[in-house]
Design a protein around this motif. Structure first.
Motif, short mmCIF file in Angstrom:
data_model
loop_
_atom_site.label_atom_id
_atom_site.label_comp_id
_atom_site.label_asym_id
_atom_site.label_seq_id
_atom_site.Cartn_x
_atom_site.Cartn_y
_atom_site.Cartn_z
N PRO A 42 14.44 38.35 13.76
CA PRO A 42 14.57 38.40 15.22
C PRO A 42 15.47 37.29 15.77
N LEU A 43 15.47 36.11 15.13
CA LEU A 43 16.34 35.02 15.58
C LEU A 43 17.80 35.39 15.40
N ALA A 44 18.13 35.95 14.23
CA ALA A 44 19.51 36.35 13.93
C ALA A 44 19.96 37.42 14.91
N SER A 45 19.06 38.35 15.22
CA SER A 45 19.38 39.44 16.14
C SER A 45 19.61 38.89 17.56
N ALA A 46 18.70 37.97 17.97
CA ALA A 46 18.84 37.38 19.31
C ALA A 46 20.13 36.58 19.42
N MET A 47 20.49 35.86 18.37
CA MET A 47 21.71 35.06 18.40
C MET A 47 22.95 35.95 18.48
N ALA A 48 22.93 37.08 17.73
CA ALA A 48 24.07 37.99 17.76
C ALA A 48 24.23 38.59 19.15
N THR A 49 23.10 38.98 19.78
CA THR A 49 23.14 39.57 21.11
C THR A 49 23.69 38.58 22.14
N VAL A 50 23.14 37.35 22.12
CA VAL A 50 23.56 36.35 23.10
C VAL A 50 25.02 35.95 22.86
N ALA A 51 25.41 35.83 21.58
CA ALA A 51 26.80 35.46 21.28
C ALA A 51 27.76 36.50 21.83
N GLU A 52 27.34 37.75 21.81
CA GLU A 52 28.22 38.83 22.28
C GLU A 52 28.23 38.93 23.81
N GLN A 53 27.07 38.69 24.43
CA GLN A 53 26.93 38.98 25.87
C GLN A 53 27.05 37.76 26.79
N ALA A 54 26.86 36.55 26.26
CA ALA A 54 26.86 35.37 27.13
C ALA A 54 28.23 35.14 27.74
N ARG A 55 28.25 34.82 29.03
CA ARG A 55 29.51 34.49 29.69
C ARG A 55 29.24 33.51 30.83
N ASP A 56 30.32 32.87 31.29
CA ASP A 56 30.20 31.97 32.43
C ASP A 56 30.07 32.81 33.69
N CYS A 57 29.09 32.49 34.52
CA CYS A 57 28.93 33.18 35.80
C CYS A 57 30.20 32.97 36.62
N PRO A 58 30.85 34.06 37.10
CA PRO A 58 32.10 33.89 37.84
C PRO A 58 31.91 33.20 39.19
N ILE A 59 30.66 33.15 39.68
CA ILE A 59 30.40 32.50 40.97
C ILE A 59 30.12 31.01 40.79
N CYS A 60 29.15 30.67 39.92
CA CYS A 60 28.70 29.27 39.87
C CYS A 60 29.03 28.55 38.56
N GLY A 61 29.36 29.27 37.49
CA GLY A 61 29.69 28.62 36.23
C GLY A 61 28.51 28.45 35.29
N ASN A 62 27.31 28.89 35.71
CA ASN A 62 26.15 28.90 34.81
C ASN A 62 26.44 29.87 33.65
N ILE A 63 25.74 29.72 32.55
CA ILE A 63 25.92 30.64 31.43
C ILE A 63 24.76 31.63 31.43
N SER A 64 25.08 32.92 31.38
CA SER A 64 24.02 33.93 31.30
C SER A 64 24.59 35.19 30.67
N THR A 65 23.74 36.20 30.51
CA THR A 65 24.19 37.43 29.87
C THR A 65 24.44 38.54 30.90
N GLY A 66 24.26 38.26 32.19
CA GLY A 66 24.51 39.27 33.21
C GLY A 66 25.93 39.20 33.75
N ALA A 67 26.27 40.12 34.68
CA ALA A 67 27.57 40.10 35.34
C ALA A 67 27.69 38.81 36.14
N THR A 68 26.61 38.44 36.86
CA THR A 68 26.49 37.11 37.44
C THR A 68 25.17 36.54 36.93
N CYS A 69 24.96 35.22 37.09
CA CYS A 69 23.72 34.65 36.56
C CYS A 69 22.54 35.07 37.43
N GLU A 70 21.33 34.86 36.94
CA GLU A 70 20.12 35.31 37.65
C GLU A 70 19.92 34.55 38.97
#
Ligand code: ZN
Length: 198
Positions: A42-70
């Motif tokens: 599960p750790l390997a799977s979670a790391m692969a998912t986050v590595a693929e989906q994580a991005r800088d929030c275009p509004i504030c610069g926080n890191i999250s996996t959404g289009a904008t951060c939560e």
């Protein structure tokens, strides 16, 4: 590369994590190997998912996996307050304190002529645009007490100008900017409550 070499390679990667040296990395990998199904997979799977989906929030610069951060996506956080921090680690530390209910602006560094880091690199024009668009009433500068941190804070205050919102900073004596992360949650909350006009 087969067998033991791959495990050694994994240990080598783990040893590059902050707080882990070669010995701790070896111990961690051995622990994972013994808990392959329950933890390692599960750790390997979670790391692969986050590595693929994580991005800088275009509004504030926080890191999250959404289009904008939560935080930017949460309408309850539109309180008219923006807290300016140097690093995502500072944002996460502030959030741990649960004292700040507004939104953030992550600079990703401080002004530095030596490293050719100017206002554009730090997203300061974007911050000024947000202040108008989001009807911000208070900007809290939670920057490091170093010369560079304070130069950056003064630059931001001047860019906002006297006609802009109220500008405050966290209570003096609190080491912030990267080091905010090492403070306990109560200290961060107290520094926020005791903020003063900048
Ligand atoms: Zn955001």
């Amino acid at each position: 590369m087969t067998g033991r070499d791959e495990i050694e390679s994994l240990i080598g990667l783990m040893a590059r994590l902050p707080g882990l040296g070669p010995r701790s990395a070896r111990r961690a990998v051995l622990h994972l190997l013994r808990k392959r199904t329950g933890l390692m997979a599960p750790l390997a799977s979670a790391m692969a998912t986050v590595a693929e989906q994580a991005r800088d929030c275009p509004i504030c610069g926080n890191i999250s996996t959404g289009a904008t951060c939560e935080i930017c996506a949460d309408p309850a956080r539109a309180t008219g307050e923006i807290c300016v921090v140097e690093d995502v680690a500072d944002l996460w530390a502030m959030e741990r304190g649960h004292a700040f209910k507004g939104r953030y602006h992550v600079l990703g560094g401080v002004l530095s002529a030596l490293d050719a880091i100017g206002p554009e690199e730090l997203g300061i024009p974007r911050l000024i645009a947000r202040i108008q668009a989001e009807e911000i009433r208070e900007v809290i500068l939670a920057l490091n007490a170093t010369v560079e941190g304070q130069t950056t804070a003064h630059y931001i205050a001047e860019a906002i100008g006297p006609a802009g919102p109220r500008i405050t900073s966290l209570a003096q004596g609190v080491p912030i900017g990267g080091e905010l992360d090492y403070l306990d949650d109560g200290t961060i909350s107290a520094a926020l409550r005791a903020r003063r006009s900048f």
